[in-house]
Scaffold this motif. Structure first.
Motif, PDB file in Angstrom:
ATOM      1  N   GLY A 117       0.826  -1.200   0.000  1.00  0.00           N
ATOM      2  CA  GLY A 117       0.000   0.000   0.000  1.00  0.00           C
ATOM      3  C   GLY A 117       0.856   1.245   0.000  1.00  0.00           C
ATOM      4  N   CYS A 118       0.174   2.375   0.012  1.00  0.00           N
ATOM      5  CA  CYS A 118       0.845   3.670  -0.008  1.00  0.00           C
ATOM      6  C   CYS A 118       1.351   4.028   1.393  1.00  0.00           C
ATOM      7  N   LEU A 119       2.020   5.147   1.472  1.00  0.00           N
ATOM      8  CA  LEU A 119       2.604   5.586   2.742  1.00  0.00           C
ATOM      9  C   LEU A 119       1.553   5.797   3.829  1.00  0.00           C
ATOM     10  N   CYS A 120       0.394   6.383   3.472  1.00  0.00           N
ATOM     11  CA  CYS A 120      -0.603   6.708   4.497  1.00  0.00           C
ATOM     12  C   CYS A 120      -1.584   5.565   4.758  1.00  0.00           C
ATOM     13  N   GLY A 121      -1.606   4.559   3.873  1.00  0.00           N
ATOM     14  CA  GLY A 121      -2.475   3.404   4.094  1.00  0.00           C
ATOM     15  C   GLY A 121      -3.838   3.489   3.436  1.00  0.00           C
ATOM     16  N   GLN A 129      -0.557  -6.235 -14.705  1.00  0.00           N
ATOM     17  CA  GLN A 129      -0.624  -5.146 -13.735  1.00  0.00           C
ATOM     18  C   GLN A 129       0.796  -4.809 -13.320  1.00  0.00           C
ATOM     19  N   SER A 130       1.152  -3.558 -13.454  1.00  0.00           N
ATOM     20  CA  SER A 130       2.473  -3.075 -13.081  1.00  0.00           C
ATOM     21  C   SER A 130       2.326  -2.125 -11.900  1.00  0.00           C
ATOM     22  N   PHE A 131       3.055  -2.395 -10.822  1.00  0.00           N
ATOM     23  CA  PHE A 131       2.928  -1.538  -9.642  1.00  0.00           C
ATOM     24  C   PHE A 131       4.299  -1.253  -9.031  1.00  0.00           C
ATOM     25  N   SER A 132       4.361  -0.236  -8.203  1.00  0.00           N
ATOM     26  CA  SER A 132       5.620   0.160  -7.567  1.00  0.00           C
ATOM     27  C   SER A 132       6.049  -0.890  -6.553  1.00  0.00           C
ATOM     28  N   SER A 133       7.153  -1.576  -6.848  1.00  0.00           N
ATOM     29  CA  SER A 133       7.623  -2.673  -5.990  1.00  0.00           C
ATOM     30  C   SER A 133       7.861  -2.226  -4.551  1.00  0.00           C
ATOM     31  N   ALA A 134       8.312  -0.988  -4.388  1.00  0.00           N
ATOM     32  CA  ALA A 134       8.690  -0.499  -3.062  1.00  0.00           C
ATOM     33  C   ALA A 134       7.484  -0.323  -2.140  1.00  0.00           C
ATOM     34  N   THR A 135       6.263  -0.393  -2.707  1.00  0.00           N
ATOM     35  CA  THR A 135       5.072  -0.259  -1.869  1.00  0.00           C
ATOM     36  C   THR A 135       4.662  -1.579  -1.220  1.00  0.00           C
ATOM     37  N   LEU A 136       5.357  -2.677  -1.552  1.00  0.00           N
ATOM     38  CA  LEU A 136       5.085  -3.943  -0.861  1.00  0.00           C
ATOM     39  C   LEU A 136       5.404  -3.794   0.621  1.00  0.00           C
ATOM     40  N   ASP A 137       4.549  -4.336   1.479  1.00  0.00           N
ATOM     41  CA  ASP A 137       4.840  -4.309   2.914  1.00  0.00           C
ATOM     42  C   ASP A 137       6.137  -5.070   3.209  1.00  0.00           C
ATOM     43  N   ASP A 138       6.306  -6.175   2.500  1.00  0.00           N
ATOM     44  CA  ASP A 138       7.521  -6.981   2.621  1.00  0.00           C
ATOM     45  C   ASP A 138       8.170  -7.079   1.242  1.00  0.00           C
ATOM     46  N   PRO A 139       9.105  -6.163   0.965  1.00  0.00           N
ATOM     47  CA  PRO A 139       9.732  -6.171  -0.356  1.00  0.00           C
ATOM     48  C   PRO A 139      10.982  -7.046  -0.418  1.00  0.00           C
ATOM     49  N   SER A 140      11.117  -7.990   0.491  1.00  0.00           N
ATOM     50  CA  SER A 140      12.340  -8.804   0.535  1.00  0.00           C
ATOM     51  C   SER A 140      12.367  -9.828  -0.592  1.00  0.00           C
ATOM     52  N   GLY A 141      13.571 -10.160  -1.015  1.00  0.00           N
ATOM     53  CA  GLY A 141      13.770 -11.276  -1.930  1.00  0.00           C
ATOM     54  C   GLY A 141      13.427 -11.011  -3.373  1.00  0.00           C
ATOM     55  N   LEU A 142      13.280  -9.751  -3.764  1.00  0.00           N
ATOM     56  CA  LEU A 142      12.957  -9.446  -5.152  1.00  0.00           C
ATOM     57  C   LEU A 142      14.238  -9.428  -5.995  1.00  0.00           C
ATOM     58  N   THR A 143      14.199 -10.117  -7.135  1.00  0.00           N
ATOM     59  CA  THR A 143      15.334 -10.126  -8.053  1.00  0.00           C
ATOM     60  C   THR A 143      14.987  -9.291  -9.276  1.00  0.00           C
ATOM     61  N   ILE A 144      15.824  -8.304  -9.574  1.00  0.00           N
ATOM     62  CA  ILE A 144      15.563  -7.431 -10.723  1.00  0.00           C
ATOM     63  C   ILE A 144      15.956  -8.152 -12.006  1.00  0.00           C
ATOM     64  N   ALA A 145      14.988  -8.335 -12.913  1.00  0.00           N
ATOM     65  CA  ALA A 145      15.225  -9.061 -14.164  1.00  0.00           C
ATOM     66  C   ALA A 145      15.799  -8.149 -15.248  1.00  0.00           C
ATOM     67  N   TYR A 146      15.343  -6.901 -15.266  1.00  0.00           N
ATOM     68  CA  TYR A 146      15.834  -5.996 -16.307  1.00  0.00           C
ATOM     69  C   TYR A 146      15.733  -4.546 -15.845  1.00  0.00           C
ATOM     70  N   GLU A 147      16.546  -3.727 -16.505  1.00  0.00           N
ATOM     71  CA  GLU A 147      16.545  -2.289 -16.242  1.00  0.00           C
ATOM     72  C   GLU A 147      16.272  -1.552 -17.556  1.00  0.00           C
ATOM     73  N   CYS A 149      -1.753   7.738  -4.815  1.00  0.00           N
ATOM     74  CA  CYS A 149      -2.612   8.066  -3.680  1.00  0.00           C
ATOM     75  C   CYS A 149      -2.779   9.579  -3.602  1.00  0.00           C
ATOM     76  N   VAL A 150      -4.026  10.050  -3.614  1.00  0.00           N
ATOM     77  CA  VAL A 150      -4.260  11.493  -3.559  1.00  0.00           C
ATOM     78  C   VAL A 150      -4.014  12.067  -2.162  1.00  0.00           C
ATOM     79  N   GLN A 151      -3.956  11.211  -1.157  1.00  0.00           N
ATOM     80  CA  GLN A 151      -3.736  11.700   0.212  1.00  0.00           C
ATOM     81  C   GLN A 151      -2.253  11.884   0.536  1.00  0.00           C
ATOM     82  N   CYS A 152      -1.413  10.946   0.104  1.00  0.00           N
ATOM     83  CA  CYS A 152       0.011  11.026   0.465  1.00  0.00           C
ATOM     84  C   CYS A 152       0.935  11.114  -0.744  1.00  0.00           C
ATOM     85  N   GLY A 153       0.400  10.933  -1.959  1.00  0.00           N
ATOM     86  CA  GLY A 153       1.195  11.114  -3.175  1.00  0.00           C
ATOM     87  C   GLY A 153       2.013   9.922  -3.620  1.00  0.00           C
TER      88      GLY A 153
END
Ligand SMILES: [Zn+2]
Ligand SMILES: [Zn+2]
Length: 137
Positions: free
Chosen positions: A11-15, A94-112, A76-80
């Motif tokens: 989720g977003c920063l404010c929830g 569906q493409s979403f911001s990986s850093a918004t995962l509550d638990d972003p551990s163990g992600l392997t970047i496939a491409y840049e 998010c219109v409340q926290c941006g």
């Protein structure tokens, strides 16, 4: 192992914005394009892509912005917090911001993407495919 799932929430920063996702078939990437740098206010954006049926909104973002005709970026219109990059070119993803995962551990970047715009102090990620621009370029 075939039925092993990797269910996570985020989720977003404010929830105000929340989602649930199955990362079993997820692909993780970074994008160094100017649009991602600007909208994330950071050197690059980091995105996870999953089949659309693997992603469920618990509460959807109300904000929509377009940097180009290709896609809408929802936030998010409340926290941006930048939440998604959604393009009619990829209706089954569906493409979403990986850093918004509550638990972003163990992600392997496939491409840049758009490494031609990479900030000079950001090193290439070892093992990740490097694209000068888009993955089609
Ligand atoms: Zn928020
Ligand atoms: Zn980008």
């Amino acid at each position: 192992m075939a039925n092993a799932k990797d269910i996570r929430e985020g989720g977003c920063l404010c929830g105000a914005v929340r989602y649930r996702v199955d990362l079993t078939e997820a692909t993780h990437s970074t994008c160094h394009c100017r649009h991602c740098q600007k909208t994330h206010g950071a050197p690059f954006g980091m995105f996870t892509v999953v089949p659309v049926e693997y992603f469920t909104w618990l509460s959807e973002p109300a904000g929509e912005a377009r940097a180009s005709d290709r896609a809408v970026r929802r936030f998010c219109v409340q926290c941006g917090t930048p939440m998604t990059w959604e393009s009619p070119e990829y209706p089954d993803q569906q493409s979403f911001s990986s850093a918004t995962l509550d638990d972003p551990s163990g992600l392997t970047i496939a491409y840049e993407l758009f490494v031609s715009r990479r900030f000079p102090f950001i090193a290439p990620i070892e093992g990740a495919k490097q694209y000068q621009a888009d993955w089609e370029a």
